[in-house]
Structure formats: C-alpha cells, structure tokens
Design a protein around this motif. Structure first.
Motif, mmCIF file in Angstrom:
data_model
loop_
_atom_site.group_PDB
_atom_site.id
_atom_site.type_symbol
_atom_site.label_atom_id
_atom_site.label_comp_id
_atom_site.label_asym_id
_atom_site.label_seq_id
_atom_site.Cartn_x
_atom_site.Cartn_y
_atom_site.Cartn_z
ATOM 1 N N PRO A 1 0.833 -1.206 0.000
ATOM 2 C CA PRO A 1 0.000 0.000 0.000
ATOM 3 C C PRO A 1 0.870 1.259 0.000
ATOM 4 O O PRO A 1 1.879 1.328 0.719
ATOM 5 C CB PRO A 1 -0.805 -0.114 1.299
ATOM 6 N N GLN A 2 0.505 2.229 -0.813
ATOM 7 C CA GLN A 2 1.297 3.445 -0.924
ATOM 8 C C GLN A 2 1.446 4.172 0.403
ATOM 9 O O GLN A 2 2.461 4.839 0.652
ATOM 10 C CB GLN A 2 0.683 4.386 -1.961
ATOM 11 N N ILE A 3 0.443 4.057 1.265
ATOM 12 C CA ILE A 3 0.474 4.795 2.528
ATOM 13 C C ILE A 3 1.498 4.221 3.501
ATOM 14 O O ILE A 3 1.955 4.895 4.415
ATOM 15 C CB ILE A 3 -0.923 4.800 3.183
ATOM 16 N N VAL A 4 1.890 2.935 3.290
ATOM 17 C CA VAL A 4 2.855 2.296 4.194
ATOM 18 C C VAL A 4 4.266 2.677 3.776
ATOM 19 O O VAL A 4 4.721 2.353 2.674
ATOM 20 C CB VAL A 4 2.693 0.758 4.176
ATOM 21 N N GLU B 1 -12.445 -3.978 4.575
ATOM 22 C CA GLU B 1 -11.122 -3.988 3.947
ATOM 23 C C GLU B 1 -10.488 -5.364 4.070
ATOM 24 O O GLU B 1 -9.867 -5.865 3.118
ATOM 25 C CB GLU B 1 -10.228 -2.937 4.612
ATOM 26 N N LEU B 2 -10.623 -5.986 5.231
ATOM 27 C CA LEU B 2 -10.049 -7.313 5.432
ATOM 28 C C LEU B 2 -10.726 -8.332 4.512
ATOM 29 O O LEU B 2 -10.061 -9.216 3.942
ATOM 30 C CB LEU B 2 -10.208 -7.726 6.900
ATOM 31 N N THR B 3 -12.031 -8.178 4.334
ATOM 32 C CA THR B 3 -12.763 -9.067 3.435
ATOM 33 C C THR B 3 -12.276 -8.910 2.001
ATOM 34 O O THR B 3 -12.035 -9.901 1.285
ATOM 35 C CB THR B 3 -14.273 -8.772 3.504
ATOM 36 N N LEU C 1 -0.508 -8.558 6.785
ATOM 37 C CA LEU C 1 -1.708 -8.226 6.026
ATOM 38 C C LEU C 1 -2.784 -7.596 6.919
ATOM 39 O O LEU C 1 -3.541 -6.726 6.479
ATOM 40 C CB LEU C 1 -2.258 -9.477 5.348
ATOM 41 N N HIS C 2 -2.832 -8.023 8.156
ATOM 42 C CA HIS C 2 -3.783 -7.435 9.116
ATOM 43 C C HIS C 2 -3.495 -5.936 9.284
ATOM 44 O O HIS C 2 -4.408 -5.103 9.218
ATOM 45 C CB HIS C 2 -3.669 -8.158 10.465
ATOM 46 N N GLU C 3 -2.238 -5.589 9.487
ATOM 47 C CA GLU C 3 -1.874 -4.184 9.679
ATOM 48 C C GLU C 3 -2.010 -3.395 8.376
ATOM 49 O O GLU C 3 -2.315 -2.198 8.397
ATOM 50 C CB GLU C 3 -0.447 -4.072 10.228
ATOM 51 N N CYS C 4 -1.795 -4.065 7.232
ATOM 52 C CA CYS C 4 -2.027 -3.393 5.949
ATOM 53 C C CYS C 4 -3.504 -3.021 5.785
ATOM 54 O O CYS C 4 -3.838 -1.985 5.210
ATOM 55 C CB CYS C 4 -1.595 -4.302 4.797
ATOM 56 N N ALA C 5 -4.376 -3.890 6.305
ATOM 57 C CA ALA C 5 -5.806 -3.591 6.252
ATOM 58 C C ALA C 5 -6.120 -2.345 7.075
ATOM 59 O O ALA C 5 -6.939 -1.506 6.682
ATOM 60 C CB ALA C 5 -6.605 -4.792 6.758
ATOM 61 N N HIS C 6 -5.458 -2.223 8.215
ATOM 62 C CA HIS C 6 -5.625 -1.002 9.017
ATOM 63 C C HIS C 6 -5.130 0.211 8.237
ATOM 64 O O HIS C 6 -5.765 1.269 8.225
ATOM 65 C CB HIS C 6 -4.840 -1.114 10.332
ATOM 66 N N ALA C 7 -3.972 0.050 7.600
ATOM 67 C CA ALA C 7 -3.374 1.168 6.870
ATOM 68 C C ALA C 7 -4.264 1.615 5.714
ATOM 69 O O ALA C 7 -4.485 2.815 5.501
ATOM 70 C CB ALA C 7 -1.990 0.771 6.359
ATOM 71 N N ARG C 8 -4.785 0.678 4.965
ATOM 72 C CA ARG C 8 -5.586 1.017 3.787
ATOM 73 C C ARG C 8 -6.978 1.518 4.161
ATOM 74 O O ARG C 8 -7.526 2.403 3.506
ATOM 75 C CB ARG C 8 -5.703 -0.201 2.861
ATOM 76 N N SER C 9 -7.554 0.988 5.238
ATOM 77 C CA SER C 9 -8.914 1.382 5.617
ATOM 78 C C SER C 9 -8.939 2.612 6.513
ATOM 79 O O SER C 9 -9.914 3.348 6.551
ATOM 80 C CB SER C 9 -9.622 0.239 6.346
ATOM 81 N N GLY C 10 -7.815 2.816 7.238
ATOM 82 C CA GLY C 10 -7.809 3.912 8.208
ATOM 83 C C GLY C 10 -8.725 3.649 9.377
ATOM 84 O O GLY C 10 -9.109 4.571 10.104
ATOM 85 N N ALA C 11 -9.106 2.381 9.585
ATOM 86 C CA ALA C 11 -10.069 2.027 10.626
ATOM 87 C C ALA C 11 -9.411 1.167 11.690
ATOM 88 O O ALA C 11 -8.402 0.498 11.462
ATOM 89 C CB ALA C 11 -11.250 1.276 10.013
ATOM 90 N N ASP C 12 -10.036 1.193 12.897
ATOM 91 C CA ASP C 12 -9.547 0.393 14.011
ATOM 92 C C ASP C 12 -10.125 -1.009 13.935
ATOM 93 O O ASP C 12 -10.978 -1.323 13.112
ATOM 94 C CB ASP C 12 -9.941 1.032 15.346
ATOM 95 N N TRP D 1 -0.147 -0.609 13.369
ATOM 96 C CA TRP D 1 -0.036 0.397 12.314
ATOM 97 C C TRP D 1 -0.054 1.763 12.978
ATOM 98 O O TRP D 1 -0.939 2.085 13.759
ATOM 99 C CB TRP D 1 -1.193 0.261 11.327
ATOM 100 N N ILE D 2 0.985 2.588 12.690
ATOM 101 C CA ILE D 2 1.086 3.921 13.269
ATOM 102 C C ILE D 2 0.843 4.946 12.165
ATOM 103 O O ILE D 2 1.738 5.221 11.347
ATOM 104 C CB ILE D 2 2.463 4.160 13.915
ATOM 105 N N PRO D 3 -0.368 5.522 12.075
ATOM 106 C CA PRO D 3 -0.696 6.449 10.987
ATOM 107 C C PRO D 3 0.216 7.674 10.947
ATOM 108 O O PRO D 3 0.561 8.160 9.867
ATOM 109 C CB PRO D 3 -2.144 6.856 11.301
#
Length: 498
Positions: free
Chosen positions: A413-416, A483-485, A463-474, A438-440
């Motif tokens: 993910p570009q945000i990571v 996002e995880l789905t 991948l779990h933390e990437c889902a946090h990064a891409r979704s911006g959600a807790d 994941w630390i935004p």
C-alpha cells in the motif's frame, strides 16, 4: 298602649323586618331576572377524574393568572362555613373563559401549563358529578352550576353555568369557592404542584430544574405541574422550556405523559448541570453499572458521556473499561491499577461513544479507555528497531518474503512507508496479544519479532496491519472488516489464479 295584645314597638319592628325581606326579595328577583345561562356543552365527562383532579385545574389556572399578571401569590384556605377557597389576585374570570378555544396568551408563554378552555370545563363537570357546590366570584359576576336542556332541544340535558351580576366591581382576581370537598382532596391536588412540595432544587438550567428525590419514585413536572412518575430515576425534574413534541404530549388530563416526550429535555437539563451535588451523583451512579443499581438517566449515552467527561476532568486517573476487558485482559487492568489508575466498568456501547469522542477531542480532553490507555503507552514508548542483519537465518528467510506477500494483495500500500521488526511494541510485556501495530502518524507498521517464527504468523500480521493502513479504521469496525474481506478475496483470487 297595646294594640290587641301587641305593643306599638313590637309592631314597628315586625314591619321593619318585612320591609327588609321585601327589599332583599326584590334584589334577588332583579338578579334572577338579569341572570344569564351559559351552556358548557358537556354531556360526558372524564370518568377517571377524581375531585382532586378538578381542583388541580383550578389551582393551575390560578397560578397561570398569577404569572401572567405578576400579582400576589394565590391563597388556598377554608373559611368558617367549611367552604374552600382558591383565590388569585389577577384580572378576574368571566364567562369567556368557559369557551373551548385556544388561549393565545397562554400559547405564547412557555411558563404556563394551561393551553385550552377544556381543563376548566372538565373540572367544573367533575365537581358537579361529585356533588361539590361551586361558586366562582369575580368583578365580572358570580358563576354557579346547574343542569338544563339545550336551547331548542328539551331532550338533551347539559351542564350550564349560571352567571349573576356582582355589586363588587372593584374586586381583585377570582375566588373559586368549593363546598363538599375535604382536606384530603385539597392535599392531593396540591401534591401535584412543585410549588407546594417543599422539595430542594439542586440546580436550575435554561431548560429546567434538577430536584432532589424525596420518595422511592421521581416526579416529572412541566412548569411546576406534575405530569408523570418514574420509579428508577436518580432525580426529579421540572421542565421549564418545552419542545414541540412535549407540547403535543400534554393531553387533557396532563397525567401519564410518556417518557419519550420528555427524555430529550431531561438530557439537556443534565448536560447543562455544573453543581457538585448533581455531578457527584451522576459520577457515583455511573460506577454502578457492574452492581446493577444504576439509574435510568445513566443508561442514556448522552448523559453517561457527560458524566464520564466530568469524572475524567475531576479525576485524571480514571480509566473506562468493559466487563470484557476484565475477563480477557486482567493483566492490563492490573497494570492500570499498579500505575495509579482507577478502572471504572461501563457498557461496551458507551466505550464506543468514548472512542468516537476521542477521535475528535483535543489533547488533554480525551477519555482514557483501555485502547486509549494502550495508545498513550505506545506514544510514550519508543520501540527498539531490530536490524535486519541481526535476525537469525531462519527469521531472515521469512522476512525476505515481505515483497511476495505484498504482491499477493496487489503490492505494498502506498500509505505504508516502512516495516519495522521490534522486540516490544509496548513497554510492558503484559500485552502479548499485540503482535503488530499500524502507526498512521509515521506511516510505519511495527511487527513483533516473535511473528517471524513462521510464514503464517508473519504474513497474517503483516496483512492485518495493511488492512488497518488502507482502511484507516480500528479493529472491530465495519470499515476494517470490509477492507479485510476485500483483501482476503484478492488473496484467494491470486492463489487460485482466477
């Protein structure tokens, strides 16, 4: 000298008495001849009304007139002839007040309880049904009650007001005179008014008043008139600023107004409170969730949030946790206590409200939940990054699969910005379940070194933390789950080469 056995003096006295009687009879006849009948158009009445309900309406009208005219307090007393009097010192009632029209003067004021002429007519009909004599005296005349046929319809009998002119044109106000009711009727009627309750007002706000509860139940008043009872309220309340919904809910009986009509106003009252007596009671009640003794006001999230913020302001060491936290993270609770924090158990839905509040709160104003506590711990702790060259050969083999794992979900993910391997994510090792973060703010994913023991552990955490990064959600949020789905779907598609 005697006239057939009677003295002249006795004869003159008898003549004087007859003259006085003739004058009184003549005056009475004049009044009868000038009396007017006003058809109240009442056949059926409110059967469930008792005498005290009718007296309540009379007292209510007197109090409204006192407010409208800014005159002396009303008086309620019994005279030597056993007539009860409810007296105001306003403009005086006349037959126009017996009509069933909206009173514009009362409609424009939020300080009054009366709105229509219905209440007074119902009161008069109820008193007549209970054989209570009624006499309404003012400078506009004296009103009594009788039944009579409707004009032109002899077979229909309704209640009428008989209005006789008065000689006292300078009388102030209105005197409602009642004969046949007793002390209990008066006491029951007065009990429906805050004015006569002798209750302590804890705090006044622009929406209403918080009142100390003196009995096992709480009273709900609107402009000082009781409209409902609550069995599990912390306080009694007097609502003085009415919503449109509340105005509509004020029915003819003005009793048993539903909770839904006044809930919002009570919330508004409580959220305006600053007095210690109110805040302390709310805070104490907030802590009764675990005991099951919490009052209904604290089941409203708005009020519970207000109490929580006040509690956090008063005691910065307060942390809010759930029963689930106690069960699944006892070590976390123990550490909070060790560091001087005071965990308070609250419902999970309130914790969700707190998390939403924290997302928009300024620094220093956040509420300390278990997740906020961990976040604070993380912000105050700088993990030590492990150099890739310091990894064991087996750990390095797994770490080198990072690019391939990213390719499974379409690339990093570009945000990571960076992946860091650390020994600890938090200062305390009590949180063994936290293996990735994941630390935004820094766009870094932290992964605990222990996850490099297998490709399954490492790939799953990454991948779990990437889902946090891409979704911006807790965690445990709709956005994160979606996002995880999506990520699992992409992964499955690539593995199946579809």
């Amino acid at each position: 000298m005697k006239w057939f056995g009677k003295s002249k003096t006795a004869d003159m006295k008898e003549n004087n008495i007859k003259q006085i009687e003739n004058i009184e009879n003549a005056a009475t006849q004049v009044k009868i001849n000038t009396a007017k009948e006003f058809d109240l158009n009442i056949e059926k009445i409110l059967e469930n009304w008792e005498i005290y309900h009718a007296i309540r309406e009379i007292i209510s009208n007197a109090l409204d007139e006192q407010i409208l005219t800014n005159t002396n307090d009303i008086s309620i007393f019994k005279d030597e002839s056993n007539w009860w009097h409810i007296r105001d010192y306003g403009r005086g009632l006349n037959y126009h007040h017996l009509t069933q029209n909206e009173n514009e003067e009362k409609l424009e004021s939020d300080k009054l309880i009366g709105r229509f002429g219905v209440g007074l007519k119902d009161a008069l009909a109820t008193l007549y049904r209970h054989k209570i004599k009624v006499k309404i005296v003012s400078k506009h005349g004296t009103i009594t009650l009788k039944t009579a046929s409707k004009s032109g319809f002899d077979d229909i009998v309704t209640l009428h007001a008989e209005i006789i002119p008065t000689d006292n044109l300078n009388m102030l106000g209105t005197d409602f005179c009642l004969c046949g009711c007793n002390q209990e009727d008066i006491a029951n009627a007065k009990a429906l008014f805050l004015k006569f309750s002798k209750c302590n007002i804890c705090e006044k706000t622009k929406y209403g008043e918080v009142i100390e509860k003196k009995e096992d139940f709480a009273n709900i008043y609107i402009n000082g008139v009781k409209v409902a009872e609550e069995t599990n309220f912390l306080f009694s309340y007097n609502i003085t600023s009415l919503t449109s919904q509340l105005k509509k809910a004020l029915n003819r009986e003005r009793t048993n107004v539903g909770r839904s009509a006044y809930t919002d106003r009570i919330k508004s009252i409580l959220k305006e409170c600053k007095a210690n007596i109110v805040i302390d009671a709310l805070i104490n009640d907030l802590q009764q969730f675990g005991s099951g003794k919490r009052h209904d006001e604290l089941s409203w999230n708005d009020v519970a949030m207000y109490a929580s913020r006040e509690m956090g302001r008063i005691n910065a060491s307060t942390t809010f946790v759930t029963a689930r936290d106690l069960e699944l993270s006892p070590s976390l609770i123990d550490e909070m206590k060790t560091k001087g924090f005071t965990p308070v158990v609250v419902p999970e839905n309130l914790i969700e409200k707190m998390e939403d509040y924290n997302n928009g709160a300024d620094d220093g104003e956040t509420l300390t939940t278990s997740s906020q506590y961990l976040k604070n711990e993380q912000e105050n702790f700088t993990p030590t990054q492990i150099k890739i060259t310091d990894l064991t050969p087996q750990e390095k083999i797994i770490y080198d699969k990072t690019k391939q794992i990213f390719q499974i979900i379409g690339g990093k993910p570009q945000i990571v910005r960076e992946i860091q391997i650390v020994d600890k994510i938090y200062e305390s090792e009590l949180y063994i379940s936290t293996v990735g973060l994941w630390i935004p703010a820094t766009q870094i994913i932290l992964i605990k070194r222990t996850q490099l023991e297998s490709i399954e552990s490492y790939a799953g955490t990454l991948l779990h933390e990437c889902a946090h990064a891409r979704s911006g959600a807790d965690d445990v949020s709709r956005s994160f789950e979606q996002e995880l789905t999506d990520m699992i779907g992409t992964l499955s598609s690539r593995l199946l080469h579809i």
